[in-house]
Motif scaffolding. Structure first.
Motif, PDB file in Angstrom:
ATOM      1  N   GLY A  82      71.115  67.780  21.630  1.00 53.48           N
ATOM      2  CA  GLY A  82      70.748  66.447  21.196  1.00 53.48           C
ATOM      3  C   GLY A  82      69.259  66.209  21.334  1.00 53.48           C
ATOM      4  N   GLU A  83      68.802  65.043  20.887  1.00 59.36           N
ATOM      5  CA  GLU A  83      67.381  64.741  20.949  1.00 59.36           C
ATOM      6  C   GLU A  83      66.905  64.530  22.378  1.00 59.36           C
ATOM      7  N   THR A  84      67.829  64.159  23.268  1.00 59.34           N
ATOM      8  CA  THR A  84      67.442  63.913  24.661  1.00 59.34           C
ATOM      9  C   THR A  84      67.504  65.175  25.519  1.00 59.34           C
ATOM     10  N   GLU A  85      67.820  66.287  24.924  1.00 59.73           N
ATOM     11  CA  GLU A  85      67.895  67.539  25.691  1.00 59.73           C
ATOM     12  C   GLU A  85      66.481  67.969  26.106  1.00 59.73           C
ATOM     13  N   TRP A  86      66.263  68.111  27.403  1.00 56.43           N
ATOM     14  CA  TRP A  86      64.938  68.445  27.916  1.00 56.43           C
ATOM     15  C   TRP A  86      64.917  69.775  28.666  1.00 56.43           C
ATOM     16  N   ARG A  87      66.093  70.327  28.977  1.00 56.91           N
ATOM     17  CA  ARG A  87      66.137  71.515  29.829  1.00 56.91           C
ATOM     18  C   ARG A  87      65.464  72.723  29.197  1.00 56.91           C
ATOM     19  N   LEU A  88      65.710  72.930  27.889  1.00 53.06           N
ATOM     20  CA  LEU A  88      65.186  74.136  27.253  1.00 53.06           C
ATOM     21  C   LEU A  88      63.663  74.167  27.296  1.00 53.06           C
ATOM     22  N   GLU A  89      63.032  73.034  27.026  1.00 55.04           N
ATOM     23  CA  GLU A  89      61.565  73.000  27.042  1.00 55.04           C
ATOM     24  C   GLU A  89      61.019  73.271  28.437  1.00 55.04           C
ATOM     25  N   LYS A  90      61.663  72.701  29.442  1.00 57.29           N
ATOM     26  CA  LYS A  90      61.222  72.955  30.822  1.00 57.29           C
ATOM     27  C   LYS A  90      61.457  74.407  31.210  1.00 57.29           C
ATOM     28  N   TYR A  91      62.601  74.944  30.833  1.00 62.04           N
ATOM     29  CA  TYR A  91      62.902  76.338  31.162  1.00 62.04           C
ATOM     30  C   TYR A  91      61.926  77.290  30.482  1.00 62.04           C
ATOM     31  N   VAL A  92      61.580  77.008  29.230  1.00 63.68           N
ATOM     32  CA  VAL A  92      60.633  77.885  28.516  1.00 63.68           C
ATOM     33  C   VAL A  92      59.257  77.835  29.178  1.00 63.68           C
ATOM     34  N   GLY A  93      58.846  76.639  29.642  1.00 66.12           N
ATOM     35  CA  GLY A  93      57.590  76.542  30.382  1.00 66.12           C
ATOM     36  C   GLY A  93      57.620  77.376  31.650  1.00 66.12           C
ATOM     37  N   ALA A  94      58.762  77.342  32.354  1.00 61.36           N
ATOM     38  CA  ALA A  94      58.902  78.175  33.557  1.00 61.36           C
ATOM     39  C   ALA A  94      58.897  79.659  33.197  1.00 61.36           C
ATOM     40  N   LEU A  95      59.486  79.991  32.053  1.00 70.20           N
ATOM     41  CA  LEU A  95      59.469  81.386  31.602  1.00 70.20           C
ATOM     42  C   LEU A  95      58.052  81.879  31.374  1.00 70.20           C
ATOM     43  N   GLU A  96      57.211  81.047  30.767  1.00 66.35           N
ATOM     44  CA  GLU A  96      55.819  81.440  30.533  1.00 66.35           C
ATOM     45  C   GLU A  96      55.102  81.721  31.849  1.00 66.35           C
ATOM     46  N   GLU A  97      55.309  80.854  32.835  1.00 71.77           N
ATOM     47  CA  GLU A  97      54.666  81.072  34.132  1.00 71.77           C
ATOM     48  C   GLU A  97      55.169  82.355  34.787  1.00 71.77           C
ATOM     49  N   MET A  98      56.467  82.604  34.710  1.00 73.78           N
ATOM     50  CA  MET A  98      57.029  83.823  35.307  1.00 73.78           C
ATOM     51  C   MET A  98      56.538  85.056  34.564  1.00 73.78           C
ATOM     52  N   LEU A  99      56.343  84.940  33.241  1.00 73.61           N
ATOM     53  CA  LEU A  99      55.846  86.086  32.474  1.00 73.61           C
ATOM     54  C   LEU A  99      54.414  86.429  32.873  1.00 73.61           C
ATOM     55  N   VAL A 100      53.585  85.403  33.105  1.00 67.89           N
ATOM     56  CA  VAL A 100      52.214  85.652  33.568  1.00 67.89           C
ATOM     57  C   VAL A 100      52.227  86.319  34.933  1.00 67.89           C
ATOM     58  N   ALA A 101      53.093  85.836  35.821  1.00 67.60           N
ATOM     59  CA  ALA A 101      53.196  86.450  37.151  1.00 67.60           C
ATOM     60  C   ALA A 101      53.738  87.864  37.064  1.00 67.60           C
ATOM     61  N   LEU A 102      54.632  88.094  36.114  1.00 68.35           N
ATOM     62  CA  LEU A 102      55.207  89.426  35.966  1.00 68.35           C
ATOM     63  C   LEU A 102      54.164  90.419  35.474  1.00 68.35           C
ATOM     64  N   ARG A 103      53.235  89.955  34.629  1.00 66.07           N
ATOM     65  CA  ARG A 103      52.166  90.851  34.164  1.00 66.07           C
ATOM     66  C   ARG A 103      51.227  91.240  35.300  1.00 66.07           C
ATOM     67  N   LYS A 104      51.034  90.325  36.242  1.00 68.59           N
ATOM     68  CA  LYS A 104      50.122  90.601  37.359  1.00 68.59           C
ATOM     69  C   LYS A 104      50.812  91.268  38.536  1.00 68.59           C
ATOM     70  N   SER A 105      52.116  91.413  38.477  1.00 60.70           N
ATOM     71  CA  SER A 105      52.864  91.975  39.599  1.00 60.70           C
ATOM     72  C   SER A 105      52.578  93.467  39.752  1.00 60.70           C
ATOM     73  N   PRO A 106      52.484  93.968  40.992  1.00 58.44           N
ATOM     74  CA  PRO A 106      52.275  95.414  41.185  1.00 58.44           C
ATOM     75  C   PRO A 106      53.428  96.253  40.641  1.00 58.44           C
ATOM     76  N   SER A 107      54.648  95.707  40.717  1.00 60.57           N
ATOM     77  CA  SER A 107      55.824  96.433  40.221  1.00 60.57           C
ATOM     78  C   SER A 107      56.238  95.917  38.849  1.00 60.57           C
ATOM     79  N   LYS A 108      55.265  95.718  37.978  1.00 60.20           N
ATOM     80  CA  LYS A 108      55.560  95.193  36.650  1.00 60.20           C
ATOM     81  C   LYS A 108      56.265  96.254  35.807  1.00 60.20           C
ATOM     82  N   PRO A 109      57.081  95.826  34.841  1.00 62.80           N
ATOM     83  CA  PRO A 109      57.780  96.799  33.985  1.00 62.80           C
ATOM     84  C   PRO A 109      56.820  97.503  33.034  1.00 62.80           C
ATOM     85  N   THR A 110      57.369  98.371  32.197  1.00 63.63           N
ATOM     86  CA  THR A 110      56.562  99.142  31.252  1.00 63.63           C
ATOM     87  C   THR A 110      55.969  98.221  30.187  1.00 63.63           C
ATOM     88  N   PRO A 111      54.887  98.651  29.520  1.00 69.00           N
ATOM     89  CA  PRO A 111      54.292  97.806  28.461  1.00 69.00           C
ATOM     90  C   PRO A 111      55.267  97.476  27.346  1.00 69.00           C
TER      91      PRO A 111
END
Length: 257
Positions: free
Chosen positions: A25-54
């Motif tokens: 519905g139009e009031t659904e807000w979870r997906l946008e918040k979750y995607v924002g959290a995904l972006e932050e986790m992806l940045v942290a994952l790139r900087k992680s010492p045990s990051k996955p393959t390119p």
């Protein structure tokens, strides 16, 4: 082994894909918040010492960008703009979790494309689809419409058919491009294989020539040694013979007084 951060990222990504596949519905807000959290986790994952393959990081980035583009497309007001924006979205190529037969982002992409196409058709035809034989009702209504409205409906049908033809032509062009790329790749592989065979033959011939040259060098060295030995003995014999001859000559023919 995947790190704890990567496991949490995969879980959240799977949850986002599940929410995106549902009707929201139009009031659904979870997906946008979750995607924002995904972006932050992806940045942290790139900087992680045990990051996955390119390659894995590229696939994660592709899926996050798809979800962001999906949210931006849903914010557009016109169904035509939504459909056009969805055309440029690139879903993921691999499943997020093991039990998926087909990548979830690809399924979401197909569902969104179908939904946008339906909304665009509704907007163009000026009707609201219902679940009970809408196509037949539309045809009956259009037959009873005035001439101008029937012409407008015919023009809309022509526009839809034009877009459909463009999509088919684009798919055919992409198929031809993929076929040409495959043919070029196979031709390049054949050329590289032939070059490798020629190089192998040249190396074998060079080894044979080196062995022959080594054998001939040894034979020439032996021949040179033999020639020097025979010449030395010949010189010694000649000198000895000359010396003995001089002695005999002096003995046989004494000096005149």
């Amino acid at each position: 082994m995947a790190s704890r951060l990567e496991i949490n990222f995969i879980r959240l990504l799977s949850r986002c894909e599940s929410i995106a596949s549902e009707k929201r519905g139009e009031t659904e807000w979870r997906l946008e918040k979750y995607v924002g959290a995904l972006e932050e986790m992806l940045v942290a994952l790139r900087k992680s010492p045990s990051k996955p393959t390119p390659e894995v990081l590229t696939e994660y980035t592709r899926k996050v960008d798809f979800l962001k583009g999906l949210l931006e497309a849903e914010k557009l007001s016109s169904p035509t703009e939504k459909a056009l924006a969805n055309q440029f979205l690139a879903p993921g190529r691999t499943p997020t979790i093991a039990n998926e037969r087909m990548p979830a982002t690809k399924t979401v992409h197909l569902q969104t494309k179908a939904r946008c196409t339906g909304e665009m058709r509704e907007e163009l035809l000026g009707t609201v689809l219902s679940g009970k034989g809408t196509s037949e009702t539309d045809l009956r209504n259009r037959r009873g419409l005035p001439l101008d409205e029937r012409q407008s409906a015919a023009e809309l049908d022509a526009v839809l058919q034009h877009h459909h033809n463009l999509q088919e032509k684009l798919a055919e062009d992409m198929l031809n491009l993929a076929r040409n790329l495959k043919n070029n790749t196979m031709a390049a592989q054949n050329i590289i294989r032939q070059d490798n065979q020629t190089l192998s033959q040249s190396m074998r011939q060079a080894d044979l020539n080196f062995e022959k040259l080594k054998t001939e060098s040894e034979r020439l060295e032996q021949h040179t040694k033999k020639s020097v030995n025979w010449l030395l003995w010949l010189m010694l014999i000649l000198v000895s013979f000359t010396f003995i001859s001089m002695i005999l000559f002096i003995r046989i023919f004494p000096r005149l007084r």
